[in-house]
Design an enzyme around this catalytic site. Structure first.
Site, mmCIF file in Angstrom:
data_model
loop_
_atom_site.group_PDB
_atom_site.id
_atom_site.type_symbol
_atom_site.label_atom_id
_atom_site.label_comp_id
_atom_site.label_asym_id
_atom_site.label_seq_id
_atom_site.Cartn_x
_atom_site.Cartn_y
_atom_site.Cartn_z
ATOM 1 N N GLU A 56 -18.565 23.988 -10.689
ATOM 2 C CA GLU A 56 -17.915 23.294 -9.588
ATOM 3 C C GLU A 56 -16.414 23.550 -9.522
ATOM 4 O OE1 GLU A 56 -19.009 21.400 -7.115
ATOM 5 O OE2 GLU A 56 -21.129 21.409 -7.622
ATOM 6 N N LEU A 110 -12.383 24.726 -4.794
ATOM 7 C CA LEU A 110 -13.725 25.112 -4.405
ATOM 8 C C LEU A 110 -14.187 24.559 -3.069
ATOM 9 C CD1 LEU A 110 -15.375 24.450 -7.853
ATOM 10 C CD2 LEU A 110 -14.137 26.442 -7.070
#
Length: 243
Positions: free
Chosen positions: A128, A36
């Protein structure tokens, strides 16, 4: 080129990036979308230069990673895209499968210690890193709760790639943000994404498309996890307030 610690893998990066990439090497190229980048456009809190990662196999058959494209070899550019803050994502956050058992002991222990709703912790981890403990962002955020090195150090985390330590530090940080924002989960998660300074400067959720998208998706996941877990948190930190 520097030889990495894993057999059959070679990496060529500066020391800081080398650490991050070594942690991420277990991911296949087709899994790179799960690694990410959670810093929105315009954020000054966690911004660093983006990193392009080139994956290729050299003449000896060794799989290699570098921050510069190889000469005369076929290579793949590994894209480190945001999982929950991409406004154009086609993921249906109302139906995406939940992770109700993964890292249960660590999540429950940290949630109890810092009095943070475990359903919110699961929502943040899901947003996340999609529960991938080896996730490393192009900004340098690491692990399940995507801790930046400075945040990890501030929270007393020695190894941000260790799931239990990462969760402990991430929940401790989330509790701090909740306290700073009087239990408002929208503002706390906005601060988690864009930085507390951005929330203060804008007196609310910053006008970054990625942050606003992230906050809404965490809200959806939080409600779904809370419902699926069958109970409502009644601790001190989360008062249920939402702006």
């Amino acid at each position: 080129m520097k030889t990495g610690g894993r057999s059959g893998v070679r990496v060529g990066f500066g020391s800081g990036v080398l650490f991050a990439l070594l942690a991420a090497l277990p991911l296949r190229a087709d899994e790179a979308s799960a690694v990410l980048s959670n810093v929105p456009e315009g954020s000054q809190e966690r911004g660093q230069a983006d990193i392009q990662v080139f994956k290729y196999t050299d003449q000896t058959g060794v799989r290699s990673y570098s921050d510069t494209p190889p000469v005369g070899l076929h290579y793949t550019v590994m894209k480190f895209d945001c999982f929950a803050c991409n406004p154009t994502s086609s993921v249906d956050w109302n139906t995406i499968p939940l992770q109700l058992r993964a890292f249960g002991t660590a999540i429950n222990t940290a949630s109890k210690r810092y009095r943070v709703d475990p359903a919110l912790v699961r929502a943040v981890i899901h947003a996340e890193s999609a529960f991938r403990p080896q996730a490393v962002s192009s900004k340098g955020a690491m692990g399940l709760m995507q801790l930046m090195p400075g945040t990890a150090q501030d929270m007393g985390v020695a190894n941000a790639m260790a799931p239990e330590e990462n969760i402990h530090g991430g929940v401790k940080y989330l509790a701090r943000l909740l306290d700073q924002n009087r239990g408002d989960t929208r503002l706390a998660t906005a601060a988690y994404n864009a930085g507390p300074g951005a929330v203060r400067r804008h007196n609310g959720v910053p006008p970054f498309a990625e942050t606003q998208t992230y906050v809404e998706r965490v809200k959806i996941l939080h409600a779904r996890y809370r419902k699926a877990m069958g109970k409502r948190f009644s601790g001190r930190v989360i008062a249920g307030a939402e702006s």
